[in-house]
Each structure stands twice: as C-alpha cells, then as structure tokens.
Write a protein that holds these residues in place. Structure first.
Motif, PDB file in Angstrom:
ATOM      1  N   VAL A   1      46.886  -3.386  20.936  1.00 51.74           N
ATOM      2  CA  VAL A   1      47.893  -2.371  21.266  1.00 51.74           C
ATOM      3  C   VAL A   1      47.462  -1.013  20.730  1.00 51.74           C
ATOM      4  O   VAL A   1      47.325  -0.827  19.521  1.00 51.74           O
ATOM      5  N   SER A   2      47.262  -0.065  21.630  1.00 54.76           N
ATOM      6  CA  SER A   2      46.953   1.302  21.232  1.00 54.76           C
ATOM      7  C   SER A   2      48.253   2.074  21.062  1.00 54.76           C
ATOM      8  O   SER A   2      49.158   1.998  21.897  1.00 54.76           O
ATOM      9  N   SER A   3      48.370   2.835  19.962  1.00 54.93           N
ATOM     10  CA  SER A   3      49.596   3.590  19.718  1.00 54.93           C
ATOM     11  C   SER A   3      49.339   4.701  18.705  1.00 54.93           C
ATOM     12  O   SER A   3      48.371   4.665  17.950  1.00 54.93           O
ATOM     13  N   HIS A   4      50.229   5.714  18.718  1.00 54.19           N
ATOM     14  CA  HIS A   4      50.209   6.713  17.644  1.00 54.19           C
ATOM     15  C   HIS A   4      51.456   6.580  16.769  1.00 54.19           C
ATOM     16  O   HIS A   4      51.686   7.392  15.886  1.00 54.19           O
ATOM     17  N   LEU A   5      52.253   5.529  17.006  1.00 56.14           N
ATOM     18  CA  LEU A   5      53.494   5.318  16.262  1.00 56.14           C
ATOM     19  C   LEU A   5      53.281   4.318  15.130  1.00 56.14           C
ATOM     20  O   LEU A   5      53.257   3.106  15.335  1.00 56.14           O
ATOM     21  N   LEU A   6      53.138   4.829  13.934  1.00 55.36           N
ATOM     22  CA  LEU A   6      52.838   3.991  12.777  1.00 55.36           C
ATOM     23  C   LEU A   6      53.906   2.944  12.506  1.00 55.36           C
ATOM     24  O   LEU A   6      53.603   1.772  12.273  1.00 55.36           O
ATOM     25  N   THR A   7      55.167   3.360  12.527  1.00 48.86           N
ATOM     26  CA  THR A   7      56.225   2.425  12.176  1.00 48.86           C
ATOM     27  C   THR A   7      56.353   1.298  13.192  1.00 48.86           C
ATOM     28  O   THR A   7      56.663   0.158  12.829  1.00 48.86           O
ATOM     29  N   GLU A   8      56.113   1.594  14.471  1.00 46.65           N
ATOM     30  CA  GLU A   8      56.181   0.557  15.495  1.00 46.65           C
ATOM     31  C   GLU A   8      55.070  -0.472  15.298  1.00 46.65           C
ATOM     32  O   GLU A   8      55.297  -1.679  15.350  1.00 46.65           O
ATOM     33  N   VAL A   9      53.856   0.004  15.099  1.00 44.62           N
ATOM     34  CA  VAL A   9      52.720  -0.901  14.932  1.00 44.62           C
ATOM     35  C   VAL A   9      52.886  -1.751  13.679  1.00 44.62           C
ATOM     36  O   VAL A   9      52.555  -2.941  13.670  1.00 44.62           O
ATOM     37  N   GLU A  10      53.411  -1.161  12.623  1.00 43.53           N
ATOM     38  CA  GLU A  10      53.604  -1.926  11.386  1.00 43.53           C
ATOM     39  C   GLU A  10      54.509  -3.131  11.601  1.00 43.53           C
ATOM     40  O   GLU A  10      54.358  -4.165  10.940  1.00 43.53           O
ATOM     41  N   GLN A  11      55.456  -3.034  12.545  1.00 42.05           N
ATOM     42  CA  GLN A  11      56.400  -4.119  12.786  1.00 42.05           C
ATOM     43  C   GLN A  11      55.859  -5.210  13.705  1.00 42.05           C
ATOM     44  O   GLN A  11      56.460  -6.278  13.801  1.00 42.05           O
ATOM     45  N   ILE A  12      54.735  -4.964  14.391  1.00 36.38           N
ATOM     46  CA  ILE A  12      54.239  -5.970  15.332  1.00 36.38           C
ATOM     47  C   ILE A  12      52.834  -6.472  15.023  1.00 36.38           C
ATOM     48  O   ILE A  12      52.459  -7.559  15.465  1.00 36.38           O
ATOM     49  N   ALA A  13      52.047  -5.708  14.263  1.00 36.28           N
ATOM     50  CA  ALA A  13      50.614  -6.017  14.148  1.00 36.28           C
ATOM     51  C   ALA A  13      50.271  -6.851  12.920  1.00 36.28           C
ATOM     52  O   ALA A  13      50.875  -6.714  11.858  1.00 36.28           O
ATOM     53  N   ASP A  14      49.273  -7.730  13.089  1.00 34.83           N
ATOM     54  CA  ASP A  14      48.674  -8.475  11.976  1.00 34.83           C
ATOM     55  C   ASP A  14      47.480  -7.721  11.406  1.00 34.83           C
ATOM     56  O   ASP A  14      47.199  -7.781  10.215  1.00 34.83           O
ATOM     57  N   HIS A  15      46.739  -7.061  12.308  1.00 37.27           N
ATOM     58  CA  HIS A  15      45.552  -6.293  11.947  1.00 37.27           C
ATOM     59  C   HIS A  15      45.688  -4.884  12.535  1.00 37.27           C
ATOM     60  O   HIS A  15      46.331  -4.708  13.574  1.00 37.27           O
ATOM     61  N   VAL A  16      45.060  -3.904  11.878  1.00 38.78           N
ATOM     62  CA  VAL A  16      45.057  -2.553  12.432  1.00 38.78           C
ATOM     63  C   VAL A  16      43.684  -1.919  12.255  1.00 38.78           C
ATOM     64  O   VAL A  16      42.923  -2.256  11.337  1.00 38.78           O
ATOM     65  N   GLY A  17      43.391  -0.989  13.160  1.00 33.32           N
ATOM     66  CA  GLY A  17      42.251  -0.098  13.020  1.00 33.32           C
ATOM     67  C   GLY A  17      42.758   1.313  13.221  1.00 33.32           C
ATOM     68  O   GLY A  17      43.610   1.549  14.083  1.00 33.32           O
ATOM     69  N   MET A  18      42.272   2.259  12.409  1.00 31.19           N
ATOM     70  CA  MET A  18      42.720   3.647  12.513  1.00 31.19           C
ATOM     71  C   MET A  18      41.562   4.534  12.930  1.00 31.19           C
ATOM     72  O   MET A  18      40.503   4.530  12.298  1.00 31.19           O
ATOM     73  N   MET A  19      41.795   5.291  14.016  1.00 32.42           N
ATOM     74  CA  MET A  19      40.786   6.205  14.549  1.00 32.42           C
ATOM     75  C   MET A  19      41.106   7.640  14.155  1.00 32.42           C
ATOM     76  O   MET A  19      42.269   8.027  14.019  1.00 32.42           O
ATOM     77  N   ARG A  20      40.054   8.437  14.015  1.00 28.88           N
ATOM     78  CA  ARG A  20      40.197   9.872  13.834  1.00 28.88           C
ATOM     79  C   ARG A  20      38.930  10.547  14.338  1.00 28.88           C
ATOM     80  O   ARG A  20      37.823  10.154  13.975  1.00 28.88           O
ATOM     81  N   GLU A  21      39.114  11.515  15.248  1.00 29.86           N
ATOM     82  CA  GLU A  21      37.986  12.286  15.778  1.00 29.86           C
ATOM     83  C   GLU A  21      36.869  11.371  16.279  1.00 29.86           C
ATOM     84  O   GLU A  21      35.685  11.613  16.027  1.00 29.86           O
ATOM     85  N   GLY A  22      37.256  10.295  16.970  1.00 36.14           N
ATOM     86  CA  GLY A  22      36.284   9.409  17.596  1.00 36.14           C
ATOM     87  C   GLY A  22      35.709   8.330  16.707  1.00 36.14           C
ATOM     88  O   GLY A  22      34.966   7.469  17.183  1.00 36.14           O
ATOM     89  N   ARG A  23      36.042   8.345  15.433  1.00 38.14           N
ATOM     90  CA  ARG A  23      35.480   7.368  14.495  1.00 38.14           C
ATOM     91  C   ARG A  23      36.551   6.390  14.009  1.00 38.14           C
ATOM     92  O   ARG A  23      37.693   6.772  13.804  1.00 38.14           O
ATOM     93  N   LEU A  24      36.145   5.146  13.822  1.00 42.17           N
ATOM     94  CA  LEU A  24      37.015   4.126  13.252  1.00 42.17           C
ATOM     95  C   LEU A  24      36.921   4.253  11.736  1.00 42.17           C
ATOM     96  O   LEU A  24      35.909   3.891  11.126  1.00 42.17           O
ATOM     97  N   ILE A  25      37.999   4.750  11.127  1.00 42.50           N
ATOM     98  CA  ILE A  25      37.970   5.076   9.704  1.00 42.50           C
ATOM     99  C   ILE A  25      38.275   3.871   8.827  1.00 42.50           C
ATOM    100  O   ILE A  25      37.681   3.672   7.770  1.00 42.50           O
ATOM    101  N   VAL A  26      39.223   3.043   9.263  1.00 33.52           N
ATOM    102  CA  VAL A  26      39.583   1.857   8.484  1.00 33.52           C
ATOM    103  C   VAL A  26      40.006   0.755   9.440  1.00 33.52           C
ATOM    104  O   VAL A  26      40.546   1.015  10.516  1.00 33.52           O
ATOM    105  N   GLN A  27      39.750  -0.490   9.049  1.00 32.70           N
ATOM    106  CA  GLN A  27      40.074  -1.654   9.872  1.00 32.70           C
ATOM    107  C   GLN A  27      40.273  -2.856   8.953  1.00 32.70           C
ATOM    108  O   GLN A  27      39.377  -3.196   8.177  1.00 32.70           O
ATOM    109  N   ASP A  28      41.457  -3.473   9.013  1.00 32.72           N
ATOM    110  CA  ASP A  28      41.713  -4.612   8.131  1.00 32.72           C
ATOM    111  C   ASP A  28      43.035  -5.259   8.508  1.00 32.72           C
ATOM    112  O   ASP A  28      43.749  -4.777   9.399  1.00 32.72           O
TER     113      ASP A  28
END
Length: 310
Positions: free
Chosen positions: A186-213
């Motif tokens: 699921v791609s989203s810019h809504l942090l609170t929504e993703v926090e309620q549905i996701a087991d894993h997350v990856g965060m992008m910024r300026e084309g780079r994957l900054i964190v994933q866990d």
C-alpha cells in the motif's frame, strides 16, 4: 521467498533520479506500507514494479519471478490499481468486472468471489456512476483481485475518501492477506492510516528508501510520559541522577522515556521522586511512539520543506 525484492532499482528523468537504488524487501503474507511525501518516488516505484516503466538500472522479482526474464509469470501474480479507479460509469459494477474477467479468460464465478470479499454483491447491479468514491475504490480493488493474485499493489487507496470510507477501506485492507493468502503493498502519504493497517513499512524521500522494517521494530516498544512540573530543568536533572531517561523541554515539561512493560512503575516512581523533592506535578500524559515520531526522528532532520501528512 519474498513478495517483492528489488536490487539497485533506479529510474532517471532528465538526469535526476526519481527512484535511486531502491532495495525493497517485502515479505509474503503481510500488509506493507510504502510511505513518503508527494514527489518522493512512490508512484514511480509502483509503475516500475508493474512493468509500466522500464528501470534504468536494477532488478525486480515479484513472488519469486524476475520481471524482465519472466514477465508473464511475474505479472500473473499481481493485481493493482494505481492513482485512480478508472471505471466505466455507464456500466454496472458487475459489467465493469466482467470486462476484465473476459480479458483474463477467467470463469464467471470469479466475479461473485471478489464481490463477496469487498462486500459489494448488493451494489453490483447498479451503474458505477451512482457509486460513492469509496464504493468505486472497493470495486477497483475487487477488479485487482480477479484471478487470485498473490500480490496486490494499491496506490493511495484511501485518497479522497470521507471518514466512513476510510474506515471501511482500512478494515478491508487489514483483512486482505488472510482472505487472498498473499501480500498487500500500500502506497500512502498518510502516516496514521498506514500505522493502523501495516505490519511492515518502507519510507521514501527524494527517490531513496531511507528506512524499511517491521512496524513493531520501528516503534521500538517504548513510550514517553510527559510530565508538567515546576522547574523542569532541575526536576529532569534529579530524575537523571536516579538513573531515569528524562529530559526537560522549556521551563515546565519533562519527557520521561521507558519501555512499555515498565511504563506504570517508572511513571509512579518518577512522580514520587519529584513530589518528595517539592517539585509540584500538575499533569502526567503517556505517549506511545508512532510512525510520525519515526518520521520526525529519521527523515525530517535531513529533509527540507515538505512533510508527511499525519
């Protein structure tokens, strides 16, 4: 086997990297939240994963299949909708699904199966032009599930929905891995929504994957308690001298950090220490860590201007 695995995935436009050496690791059977502000490269990454764009550098494997060498096998495992539902408003919901069903050469029973999953069997005979946006999003999701794909890619599925539509979509996405026996990306810019549905997350910024866990790892299992006191600097110093992780903010606020299983006893002890030392405590407010906290800790300090929506 991973649902999605990429190595050095890169896409450039006019010399600028819209996606820069991204290495996704998306486990099977989870909801993976793909986060980032507008322009971070999320939609471009999804278009690369779907073969709608060709990468300049890098490899993509979908459910174990290389997207370049085994394109048909890879995409046969994937269902998606990107950016909008793209339905024929003059046709019924069932007729919209039937077009895709025929193109895929699937049995007629597939339509009832996916309508049941998204709870839209009663609405299927109506023209989609009469649907709410939430209903259109659910029908598009049903269409993406035709053929029983093991991987669903959803781009901003709650975008533009009213509160009731957001709740309905959230509950549906949370249940999908068990219902389809696969993975939801699921791609989203809504942090609170993703926090309620996701087991894993990856965060992008300026084309780079900054964190994933995993979400539980990123949140760290710790909490912060905000204490309103007189003379916060001296109060925090007293708590630090007693071995507590405490910091002062301004003249009247102390932030006490502790593990979740020690939250109650640590807070009670800190309160007793302060009161016994004649520091009046007027408020105690616990605060569990959120993905917004992770964003501000990891991404925001190095990011100028744009912010994710809370």
């Amino acid at each position: 086997m991973l649902a999605i695995e990429t190595e050095h995935l890169t896409k450039r436009y006019a010399g600028r990297s819209a996606v820069d050496a991204v290495a996704l690791r998306v486990p099977m059977g989870c909801v993976y939240g793909f986060l980032g502000p507008n322009g971070a490269g999320k939609t471009t990454t999804m278009r690369l994963l779907l073969g709608l764009l060709r990468a300049d550098v890098g490899t993509i494997r979908l459910v174990g299949h290389d997207l370049v060498r085994r394109r048909r096998d890879a995409l046969a495992q994937v269902g998606a909708f990107v950016e909008s539902a793209s339905l024929y408003d003059h046709l019924t919901g069932r007729a919209n699904l039937d077009i895709t069903r025929r193109l895929l050469g699937l049995p007629a029973g597939e339509i009832d199966r996916v309508l049941e999953i998204v709870e839209m069997r009663d609405a299927a005979p109506a023209r989609t032009g009469t649907y709410s946006l939430g209903m259109k999003q659910r029908l598009a999701l049903a269409r993406a599930m035709l053929g029983s794909p093991r991987l669903l890619l959803l781009d901003e599925p709650t975008n533009g929905l009213d509160p009731d539509g957001i709740v309905a979509m959230r509950l549906l996405i949370r249940a999908l891995p068990a219902r389809i026996g696969g993975t939801v990306f699921v791609s989203s810019h809504l942090l609170t929504e993703v926090e309620q549905i996701a087991d894993h997350v990856g965060m992008m910024r300026e084309g780079r994957l900054i964190v994933q866990d995993e979400v539980r790892v990123l949140l760290g299992g710790g909490s912060t308690v905000t204490m309103t006191v007189g003379e916060a600097q001296a109060g925090a110093a007293l708590l630090q001298a007693r071995g507590m992780n405490a910091d002062a903010e301004g003249d009247h606020t102390i932030h006490l950090r502790c593990q979740d299983d020690a939250l109650v006893p640590q807070t009670a002890m800190a309160n007793r220490i302060l009161v016994d030392a004649d520091f009046p405590v007027s408020a105690i407010v616990p605060h569990a860590p959120t993905l917004e906290d992770v964003y501000h800790t990891i991404l925001a300090p190095a990011f100028s201007g744009e912010r994710l929506a809370a």
